[in-house]
Design a protein around this motif. Structure first.
Motif, PDB file in Angstrom:
ATOM      1  N   ASN A   2       0.844  -1.197   0.000  1.00  0.00           N
ATOM      2  CA  ASN A   2       0.000   0.000   0.000  1.00  0.00           C
ATOM      3  C   ASN A   2       0.880   1.249   0.000  1.00  0.00           C
ATOM      4  OD1 ASN A   2      -2.122   1.740   0.160  1.00  0.00           O
ATOM      5  ND2 ASN A   2      -2.458   1.449   2.333  1.00  0.00           N
ATOM      6  N   LYS A   4       2.193   4.923  -0.411  1.00  0.00           N
ATOM      7  CA  LYS A   4       1.514   6.186  -0.155  1.00  0.00           C
ATOM      8  C   LYS A   4       2.243   7.348  -0.832  1.00  0.00           C
ATOM      9  CE  LYS A   4      -0.632   4.838   4.171  1.00  0.00           C
ATOM     10  NZ  LYS A   4      -0.186   3.481   4.401  1.00  0.00           N
ATOM     11  N   GLY A   6       2.206  11.875  -0.702  1.00  0.00           N
ATOM     12  CA  GLY A   6       1.773  12.951   0.181  1.00  0.00           C
ATOM     13  C   GLY A   6       2.885  13.933   0.474  1.00  0.00           C
ATOM     14  N   LYS A  18       1.267  13.929   5.995  1.00  0.00           N
ATOM     15  CA  LYS A  18      -0.086  13.552   5.610  1.00  0.00           C
ATOM     16  C   LYS A  18       0.048  12.713   4.353  1.00  0.00           C
ATOM     17  CE  LYS A  18      -4.797  15.153   5.414  1.00  0.00           C
ATOM     18  NZ  LYS A  18      -5.676  16.307   5.646  1.00  0.00           N
ATOM     19  N   ALA A  19      -0.466  11.500   4.417  1.00  0.00           N
ATOM     20  CA  ALA A  19      -0.293  10.547   3.317  1.00  0.00           C
ATOM     21  C   ALA A  19      -1.637  10.097   2.778  1.00  0.00           C
ATOM     22  CB  ALA A  19       0.500   9.337   3.819  1.00  0.00           C
ATOM     23  N   GLN A  20      -1.622   9.745   1.496  1.00  0.00           N
ATOM     24  CA  GLN A  20      -2.796   9.161   0.855  1.00  0.00           C
ATOM     25  C   GLN A  20      -2.339   7.905   0.143  1.00  0.00           C
ATOM     26  OE1 GLN A  20      -3.711  12.877  -1.415  1.00  0.00           O
ATOM     27  NE2 GLN A  20      -5.798  12.431  -0.806  1.00  0.00           N
ATOM     28  N   SER A  21      -3.199   6.917   0.081  1.00  0.00           N
ATOM     29  CA  SER A  21      -2.877   5.678  -0.607  1.00  0.00           C
ATOM     30  C   SER A  21      -2.821   5.930  -2.112  1.00  0.00           C
ATOM     31  CB  SER A  21      -3.931   4.625  -0.284  1.00  0.00           C
ATOM     32  OG  SER A  21      -3.578   3.403  -0.864  1.00  0.00           O
ATOM     33  N   ASP A  24      -5.644   4.773  -4.493  1.00  0.00           N
ATOM     34  CA  ASP A  24      -6.913   5.504  -4.536  1.00  0.00           C
ATOM     35  C   ASP A  24      -6.893   6.679  -5.509  1.00  0.00           C
ATOM     36  OD1 ASP A  24      -7.848   3.818  -2.561  1.00  0.00           O
ATOM     37  OD2 ASP A  24      -7.345   5.201  -0.935  1.00  0.00           O
ATOM     38  N   LEU A  25      -5.730   6.974  -6.089  1.00  0.00           N
ATOM     39  CA  LEU A  25      -5.577   8.155  -6.935  1.00  0.00           C
ATOM     40  C   LEU A  25      -5.260   7.746  -8.370  1.00  0.00           C
ATOM     41  CD1 LEU A  25      -3.374  10.100  -4.369  1.00  0.00           C
ATOM     42  CD2 LEU A  25      -5.794  10.501  -4.836  1.00  0.00           C
ATOM     43  N   SER A  35      -0.595  13.477  -4.738  1.00  0.00           N
ATOM     44  CA  SER A  35      -1.743  13.909  -3.956  1.00  0.00           C
ATOM     45  C   SER A  35      -2.016  15.386  -4.259  1.00  0.00           C
ATOM     46  CB  SER A  35      -1.467  13.735  -2.459  1.00  0.00           C
ATOM     47  OG  SER A  35      -0.571  14.729  -2.024  1.00  0.00           O
ATOM     48  N   LEU A  37      -2.625  17.375  -1.834  1.00  0.00           N
ATOM     49  CA  LEU A  37      -2.299  18.046  -0.581  1.00  0.00           C
ATOM     50  C   LEU A  37      -1.333  19.195  -0.821  1.00  0.00           C
ATOM     51  CD1 LEU A  37      -1.742  14.820   1.532  1.00  0.00           C
ATOM     52  CD2 LEU A  37      -3.697  16.372   1.692  1.00  0.00           C
ATOM     53  N   GLU A  42      -2.256  22.670   4.655  1.00  0.00           N
ATOM     54  CA  GLU A  42      -2.202  21.729   5.785  1.00  0.00           C
ATOM     55  C   GLU A  42      -1.583  22.372   7.020  1.00  0.00           C
ATOM     56  OE1 GLU A  42      -3.833  18.918   5.960  1.00  0.00           O
ATOM     57  OE2 GLU A  42      -4.478  19.231   3.901  1.00  0.00           O
TER      58      GLU A  42
END
Length: 120
Positions: A2, A4, A6, A18-21, A24-25, A35, A37, A42
């Protein structure tokens, strides 16, 4: 796996992130997954540092060394862009652990965009 993407900072010996998978993008036309972000939002609007127990309300987002991680889907490689002061073994280890990059290809780049004028 998974991976990430970010943004992150290193302040007061703490990795603030701050991380996003990445899964999902959607990749852009060049195969990069990034991301949306933004460091300024933030830090200054969402006070992200408070989630890490830091009280840095009177600081600006650019006062601490920072960086961004994007994923190159075509090369199956994460690209870490960061302030050159962060290129230290113990900091790199924290970045890799928190963005799930321990078992993947990673390339590091310094980038003038992330140059910090403060010191860590």
């Amino acid at each position: 796996m998974n991976i990430k993407v970010g943004i992150f900072w290193f302040a007061e010996n703490t990795l603030i992130f701050k991380a996003q998978s990445a899964i999902d993008l959607k990749p852009d036309q060049l195969g990069f997954i990034d991301s949306t972000l933004q460091h300024q939002v933030e830090w200054e609007d969402n006070n992200i540092y408070q989630l890490f127990g830091l009280m840095l309300d009177s600081t600006d987002y650019y006062n601490f060394p920072r960086g961004r991680i994007v994923f190159n889907a075509e090369q199956n490689t994460s690209y870490v862009y960061l302030d050159k002061s962060l290129f230290k073994k113990h900091i790199v280890k924290k970045i890799k652990a928190n963005f799930s990059l321990l078992d993947t290809n990673v390339r590091f780049f310094t980038d003038p965009h992330y140059n910090c004028f403060g010191s860590i």
